[in-house]
Structure formats: C-alpha cells, structure tokens
Design an enzyme around this catalytic site. Structure first.
Site, mmCIF file in Angstrom:
data_model
loop_
_atom_site.group_PDB
_atom_site.id
_atom_site.type_symbol
_atom_site.label_atom_id
_atom_site.label_comp_id
_atom_site.label_asym_id
_atom_site.label_seq_id
_atom_site.Cartn_x
_atom_site.Cartn_y
_atom_site.Cartn_z
ATOM 1 N N TYR A 83 0.863 -1.185 0.000
ATOM 2 C CA TYR A 83 0.000 0.000 0.000
ATOM 3 C C TYR A 83 0.893 1.226 0.000
ATOM 4 O O TYR A 83 1.632 1.465 0.951
ATOM 5 C CB TYR A 83 -0.897 -0.061 1.244
ATOM 6 C CG TYR A 83 -1.910 1.043 1.411
ATOM 7 C CD1 TYR A 83 -2.098 2.044 0.455
ATOM 8 C CD2 TYR A 83 -2.705 1.088 2.553
ATOM 9 C CE1 TYR A 83 -3.035 3.036 0.635
ATOM 10 C CE2 TYR A 83 -3.643 2.086 2.742
ATOM 11 C CZ TYR A 83 -3.803 3.060 1.780
ATOM 12 O OH TYR A 83 -4.737 4.052 1.971
ATOM 13 N N LYS B 245 -1.613 -1.146 -3.957
ATOM 14 C CA LYS B 245 -2.681 -0.157 -3.832
ATOM 15 C C LYS B 245 -2.019 1.201 -3.955
ATOM 16 O O LYS B 245 -1.232 1.605 -3.092
ATOM 17 C CB LYS B 245 -3.401 -0.309 -2.487
ATOM 18 C CG LYS B 245 -4.471 0.760 -2.278
ATOM 19 C CD LYS B 245 -5.190 0.632 -0.944
ATOM 20 C CE LYS B 245 -6.161 1.802 -0.753
ATOM 21 N NZ LYS B 245 -6.887 1.746 0.518
#
Length: 300
Positions: free
Chosen positions: A141, A169
């Site tokens: 992420y 992400k």
C-alpha cells in the site's frame, strides 16, 4: 492462476455499538459488520478488506482487530476474497498480523510500510519480505501522504521481486505513475487506491479498486469498474462524474467519518468513530450532504 487481489475489494468501515466498558465507550458490532460484509459481496463486490485505515485498525485492541478479521472471513466464506490489513509499526508486528490472517483463512493481506517511522529503501524491502513470509498474496500500500514513505515506481519494481507480492494499492494521487509501474513491474497488479481517481486509474491499466465509497454504493461501483474495463468510456463517465464530489472525501482527513455519514445517508448503518476521529463539524456535514445528494440523485 496467481491471485492478484484485483477487482472491487471494499475497505470496510467498522460499525460500533455503545458499551461503557469498551475503549471510548464503543465496541465493534460484529453481527452488524458481518451483515455489511455479506451485503457488499451480494451486491457484486469481489471481496472485503477488514482492518484498513477506513476500518479504524489503529483504534482497535489486538483482540478486537483479530475478531474483526475473523468476522469478515466467516461472513464472506467462499463467495469472495478477504484481504486483511496487517499494518504495523515494524516488520515483526506486520508479519505477526499476516501470520494470524493466514491462520484464520484470509485470501491475502494489505500492508503499508512501517507506520510510525519513515523507513528507508532497505527497511521497506525488509518489511515487505517479512510480511510475505506468512505465505499469503501481499498487496503493498503506497500512501506517501500518511506514511511519509513513497513507494516510487522504481522501488515498487524491487518490492515486486519479493515472492508473494502480487499487487500495489496506489494512493499517491499521481495517475502518471500507473503506466510507469506497469513498465517497471509488469507482473504487479496496480490497484486504484483513491476513489476520486478510480476511472482515470482503470483507464490507464489498473485492474482493481481497493475502495472506500463502495461501502455506500456497492452495485453502482461494480458497474463503474466493469464499464471502465470494457472501455465503455461515455457510460463510465456519465456514471462517475456525479459521484466524484462524494468520492473526493475518500482522500480527505475525515474520510472515515465521511464514508460512515454516506452510509447513514443511504439508509445503511455508519455510526460513530473511535478517537482520535471526532464527529464532523457542521460545515463538513453541510458540504457532504450536498455531495451525497448529488450522487444519490444521479443514481436514481
């Protein structure tokens, strides 16, 4: 086929119920949370992501955090994927959460770089190598706004060499990076991380959306994702543009409160947050109501 953790996976908001004996007088309402996870999957979302920042993982006790993950895994069963947030201040904490997720039957994990410390390149690589040892597919992420650590395309190319790292992400807000990541790390799935950049990201080759506002509009969000992947740009834009004012709240400090407000607005239960998140101030409520009204009217 390798699990890429793509599709529309919802970073789930966590409902609480009042309990004087719980931290801040609120305890996770696991029955209501299970129902919410089922509802999201039944509305076409590929899966759910418990214990993300939207799920207030950092405000939970360790026992609560594990119970939330298990609740999502049990609720979704074989009907979707569960990608558990395993964020931790260091590699040993994040790896321990990843190992628990593997034990509990998760399909993958979402992991930030070290959360309280501005890690350097070597430390970042070590962090994700440790998390990957749990054996589950890992979505790294990139949120340089909150973590102050930027997983640049060049660094992601190195992280992508770690076994079990399958996706990123992307929450930098820079849509130009998507093509660069795809060039430098062609096997890494790029997942749209910011709701108000979703269509742009999908048009540039992102194959997933790890999403906030689909807590409010799951079926419509899946439709947007499908239209974008099918290249139906006019239809996708017509659906997306009236939603973006609401979606922008996903990139604001008050995103958890805003998404819970949105859930309340459409007749789902959002409810309160635990500290440090306080209630929305009146001017935020007024703006949010306007943005939600625009979104809901466009979907009628």
């Amino acid at each position: 086929m390798t699990e890429k953790l793509d599709g529309v996976i919802v970073a789930t908001a966590l409902p609480y119920k009042e309990d004087a004996g719980a931290p801040a007088g609120l305890r996770p309402d696991l029955d209501r949370y299970a129902e919410h996870c089922r509802w999201l999957v039944e509305n076409g979302c590929r899966g759910v992501g418990p214990n993300g920042s939207l799920g207030e993982y950092s405000s939970l006790t360790d026992d609560e955090r594990r119970a939330v993950a298990r609740t999502a895994i049990d609720a979704v069963g074989n009907d979707g994927v569960v990608v558990v947030g395993v964020h931790g201040v260091g590699a040993h904490q994040a790896r321990a959460w990843a190992e628990k997720a593997a034990e509990d039957g998760a399909d993958g994990v979402l992991c930030l770089p070290p959360t309280m410390y501005r890690a350097n390149r070597g430390e970042v690589l070590h962090h994700f190598s440790e998390v990957a040892k749990a054996g589950l597919p890992v979505m790294v992420y990139n949120n340089p706004i909150d973590t102050k650590v930027d997983l640049t395309p060049a660094l992601l190319a190195e992280i992508a060499q770690i076994e079990n790292v399958v996706a990123v992400k992307e929450f930098s807000g820079d849509v130009r990076r998507i093509l660069e990541i795809r060039e430098l790390a062609p096997d890494l799935a790029v997942i749209a991380g910011a709701d108000d950049l979703t269509l742009e990201a999908l048009l540039m080759g992102a194959t997933g959306w790890f999403a906030g506002f689909p807590n409010v509009f799951p079926a419509e969000s899946v439709r947007l994702y499908d239209l974008a992947l099918q290249g139906k740009l006019a239809e996708a834009r017509a659906l997306y543009e009236p939603l973006v004012a609401a979606f922008r709240w996903d990139s604001r400090v008050e995103f958890v409160q805003a998404i819970k407000y949105g859930m309340d607005y459409v007749g789902r239960y959002g409810g309160p947050c635990r500290p440090p998140r306080g209630p929305l101030v009146p001017e935020h409520v007024a703006q949010l109501e306007q943005d939600m009204k625009k979104a809901v009217e466009s979907l009628r």
